[in-house]
Enzyme design. Structure first.
Site, PDB file in Angstrom:
ATOM      1  CE  LYS A  60     -34.356  24.079  -4.467  1.00 49.24           C
ATOM      2  NZ  LYS A  60     -33.732  25.417  -4.505  1.00 49.24           N
ATOM      3  CD  GLU A  87     -27.139  23.282 -13.853  1.00 51.60           C
ATOM      4  OE1 GLU A  87     -27.630  22.670 -12.888  1.00 51.60           O
ATOM      5  OE2 GLU A  87     -25.935  23.198 -14.179  1.00 51.60           O
ATOM      6  CG  ASP A 131     -23.732  29.384  -4.267  1.00 51.84           C
ATOM      7  OD1 ASP A 131     -24.281  28.269  -4.092  1.00 51.84           O
ATOM      8  OD2 ASP A 131     -22.566  29.511  -4.706  1.00 51.84           O
ATOM      9  CE  LYS A 177     -23.471  26.869  -7.485  1.00 51.91           C
ATOM     10  NZ  LYS A 177     -22.906  25.798  -6.652  1.00 51.91           N
ATOM     11  CD  GLU A 195     -22.120  25.272 -11.222  1.00 54.01           C
ATOM     12  OE1 GLU A 195     -21.996  26.488 -11.479  1.00 54.01           O
ATOM     13  OE2 GLU A 195     -21.262  24.601 -10.633  1.00 54.01           O
ATOM     14  CG  ASN A 196     -26.907  28.574  -8.286  1.00 52.40           C
ATOM     15  OD1 ASN A 196     -27.345  27.426  -8.362  1.00 52.40           O
ATOM     16  ND2 ASN A 196     -26.211  29.017  -7.276  1.00 52.40           N
ATOM     17  CG  ASP A 243     -29.571  27.232  -5.083  1.00 46.89           C
ATOM     18  OD1 ASP A 243     -28.675  26.394  -5.243  1.00 46.89           O
ATOM     19  OD2 ASP A 243     -30.187  27.403  -4.012  1.00 46.89           O
ATOM     20  CB  THR A 245     -19.801  27.404  -5.508  1.00 49.36           C
ATOM     21  OG1 THR A 245     -21.151  27.064  -5.214  1.00 49.36           O
ATOM     22  CG2 THR A 245     -19.124  26.292  -6.296  1.00 49.36           C
TER      23      THR A 245
END
Ligand SMILES: O=C(O)[C@@H]1CCC(=O)N(CCc2ccc(Cl)cc2)[C@H]1c1ccccc1Cl
Length: 267
Positions: free
Chosen positions: A18, A73, A112, A114, A116-117, A130, A155
């Site tokens: 990253k 993801e 956070d 979600k 996506e994470n 994340d 988010t």
């Protein structure tokens, strides 16, 4: 933020690196978050949490050498399939729940959570990632949900009411996000979705959501016990995640085999 894949030539192992641009971090006033992510990830050790192997930097960037999650993801799969069937949802929610239980046991709130994470590795097992916006509770803070961390808003679609009204998260805020994720896996969309962030926030504080026709009954009961205004009233709040695991939705989950059995075929 960019993620590149890398191979360690000495052991032929794959990694994800990253890359954070220092100028961007400074401009976004996120310098403290880069330390939080590093310290938090180094401290956590669980099959459902992405591993941080090392960090380094050069004049323009910070680099985090992370465990590579080959299948990307969870959100990609929700979009590809439209929604998950009950059996797949049960497996993935059980894995997410045990990873969240572990993270909380280390005094950390993700803040956070979600799709996506939530990444998927080679075996299609989940890995939470994340942690840049995670909060490490001071030992004294780790009491009931009334002990709050400080300001940060996650988010829009997954943010809990207490984060919007009192600007403070607690472990139970992650349980709210879990409720939103369960709903989204089965319905194919998150429960609170407005035409803009403000509309979404309004729906959340007004608890304005409904279940689509055909939403499974036990899952409906579970979601409605997580999407509760009072953080203390959410199923699993105040370190009672075992009560969450005993909910009928999880009937049939072998919690001891969860990280050994093959992941169900997504269809
Ligand atoms: O804590 C560490 O591991 C080192 C310590 C030495 C160091 O200088 N850094 C980078 C600190 C930093 C943070 C933000 C910006 Cl924008 C620039 C430098 C830290 C660092 C290096 C690489 C990746 C993350 C971090 Cl926090």
């Amino acid at each position: 933020m960019r993620v590149v894949s890398a191979v360690d030539l000495s052991n032929k192992r794959d990694y994800a690196i990253k890359v954070l641009d220092k100028r961007h971090i400074i401009r976004e006033k996120k310098v403290k978050y880069v330390n939080i992510e590093k310290n938090t990830l180094y401290k956590l050790d669980h099959p459902g949490v992405v591993k941080l192997y090392s960090t380094f930097q050069d004049s323009s960037s910070l680099y985090y050498v992370l465990e590579l999650c080959q299948n990307g993801e969870l959100l990609t799969f929700i979009k590809k399939l439209g929604s998950f069937d009950e059996n797949c949802t049960r497996f993935y929610v059980a894995q997410i729940l045990t990873a969240v239980e572990y993270v909380h046991s280390q005094g950390v709130i993700h803040r956070d959570l979600k799709p996506e994470n939530i990444l998927l590795d080679q075996r299609m097992y989940i890995k939470l990632t994340d942690f840049g916006t995670a909060k490490m509770l001071e030992p004294s803070e780790d009491g009931t949900e009334s002990d709050r961390a400080n300001s940060f808003v996650g988010t829009a679609e997954y943010v809990s009411p207490e984060l919007l009204t009192e600007k403070a998260a607690c472990k139970s805020s992650d349980l709210w996000a879990l409720g939103c994720i369960i709903y989204q896996l089965l319905a194919g969309r998150p429960p609170f979705k407005g035409s803009n962030e403000y509309q979404t926030f309004q729906k959340i504080v007004k608890l304005e959501y409904s279940f689509p026709a055909g939403f499974p009954k036990t899952a409906m009961d579970l979601v409605s016990r997580l999407l509760v205004h009072d953080p203390n009233e959410r199923l699993g709040a105040n370190n009672t995640i075992d009560k969450l695991k005993q909910h009928p939705f999880f009937d049939g989950v072998d919690w001891l085999e969860l990280w050994k059995q093959p992941a169900p075929k997504l269809m």
